[in-house]
Design a protein around this motif. Structure first.
Motif, short mmCIF file in Angstrom:
data_model
loop_
_atom_site.label_atom_id
_atom_site.label_comp_id
_atom_site.label_asym_id
_atom_site.label_seq_id
_atom_site.Cartn_x
_atom_site.Cartn_y
_atom_site.Cartn_z
N ALA A 61 4.35 8.04 -12.34
CA ALA A 61 5.53 7.40 -12.93
C ALA A 61 6.56 8.45 -13.34
O ALA A 61 7.77 8.28 -13.11
CB ALA A 61 5.11 6.57 -14.14
N GLY A 65 7.79 7.35 -9.64
CA GLY A 65 7.27 6.02 -9.36
C GLY A 65 6.44 5.94 -8.09
O GLY A 65 6.23 6.93 -7.39
N ARG A 67 7.06 4.82 -5.27
CA ARG A 67 7.71 5.14 -3.99
C ARG A 67 7.39 6.57 -3.55
O ARG A 67 7.47 6.88 -2.36
CB ARG A 67 9.22 4.97 -4.11
#
Length: 305
Positions: A61, A65, A67
């Motif tokens: 995070a 994140g 992605r």
């Protein structure tokens, strides 16, 4: 576009690697203590991964994140996960079956097996220098084990050697994954995917424990997770050749921790064998560094066609 230069802070990287090695030593010795409290090795594996998962997710995070951990090589990650779990299982068992110092020392044969596998599987050129180091390393194992003396259970020695062999195999897979995947991606998918087989196995071995034993399992998970993050972070600040020698401090930590839990001080043969194995591993690492820096001799003949 000009690529951003990779940061280089060797002292910081060495510090991270030392923290990682200390945490791994605590984790492995705690696995031994937990087994004496009735914890099944599969339980230790499960809680090692499950309790580390929140730290991995927080780290992801902060890094940008989910992605940032997308991959198109989930099959290779799954293979790496199975090999990694097998290696971790064997490592845990080696610390259960052998005194910590001896288990750690035999584990140092991983670079030796890495050299052998690189020559046999990757067909990498391996000269007399590295083969000599491999021979010296195996002599070190014989000095520690002394098969005629019966100091250690042969099954424990076999498990420790198998653990080093599997770990060396994992390093080859990681080398392949590293061509396309960042270290954080590899850590994330290893942790997440490993919860599938461990979750399936847990109902067959899970049992109730007292507060002290749950505390031991918490130590296994937290210290394992911290070690994983520090190992990965260290490689962001310095190359492997700089931080790898720090791994051999394991013999110090495991010896002290072993004595703390009531194990005997390692015999003189253990120290002598450790010197041979560590020297072998460092020489192999140095030869790899020399080969990596050797300039490529290009042919004067222009390419045809």
């Amino acid at each position: 576009m000009t690529a951003t230069a990779r940061p280089h802070r060797p002292l910081f990287a060495i510090g991270l690697r030392l923290v990682a090695v200390l945490c791994l030593s605590v984790m492995f010795v705690t696995v031994r203590v937990a087994s004496e409290h009735g914890v099944h090795v599969i339980e230790s594996l499960f809680y090692r991964q499950a309790l580390a998962l929140p730290m991995i997710l927080i780290w992801v995070a902060l890094a940008g994140g989910l992605r940032t951990v997308r991959t198109r090589r989930i099959g290779v990650h799954a293979s790496r996960m199975m090999m990694g779990l097998t290696g971790m299982l064997l490592n845990f068992l080696s610390y259960i079956l052998l005194p910590p110092a001896e288990a750690a020392t035999i584990g140092f044969t991983m670079p030796i097996f890495g050299t052998i596998l690189s020559a046999l599987i990757l067909r990498e050129a391996t000269g007399i220098h590295r083969w000599s180091a491999v021979l010296v390393g195996f002599i070190g194992v014989l000095v520690i084990v002394r098969p005629d003396a019966g100091h250690f259970p042969i099954q424990g020695v076999a498990v420790a050697i198998a653990a080093a062999l599997v770990t060396a195999s994992v390093s080859l897979v990681l080398r392949e994954l590293g061509r396309t995947e960042a270290a954080g991606v590899v850590v994330f998918w290893f942790t997440v995917l490993s919860m599938i087989p461990l979750g399936i196995a847990m109902p067959f071995v899970a049992q109730a424990h007292d507060a002290l034993t749950w505390g031991l399992l918490l130590v296994i998970g937290l210290f394992g997770g911290i070690a994983q993050l520090c190992l990965t972070a260290a490689l962001r600040w310095a190359p492997v050749s700089v931080v790898l020698p720090m791994d051999y401090s394991t013999i110090i930590w495991t010896t002290l921790l072993g004595v703390a839990i009531g194990e005997n001080w390692p015999m003189a043969t253990t120290w002598a064998g450790a010197a041979l194995i560590v020297g072998s591993g460092l020489y192999i690492a140095w030869r790899e560094h020399v080969r990596a820096r050797r300039p490529v001799i290009r042919s004067a003949v222009p390419p045809q066609g």
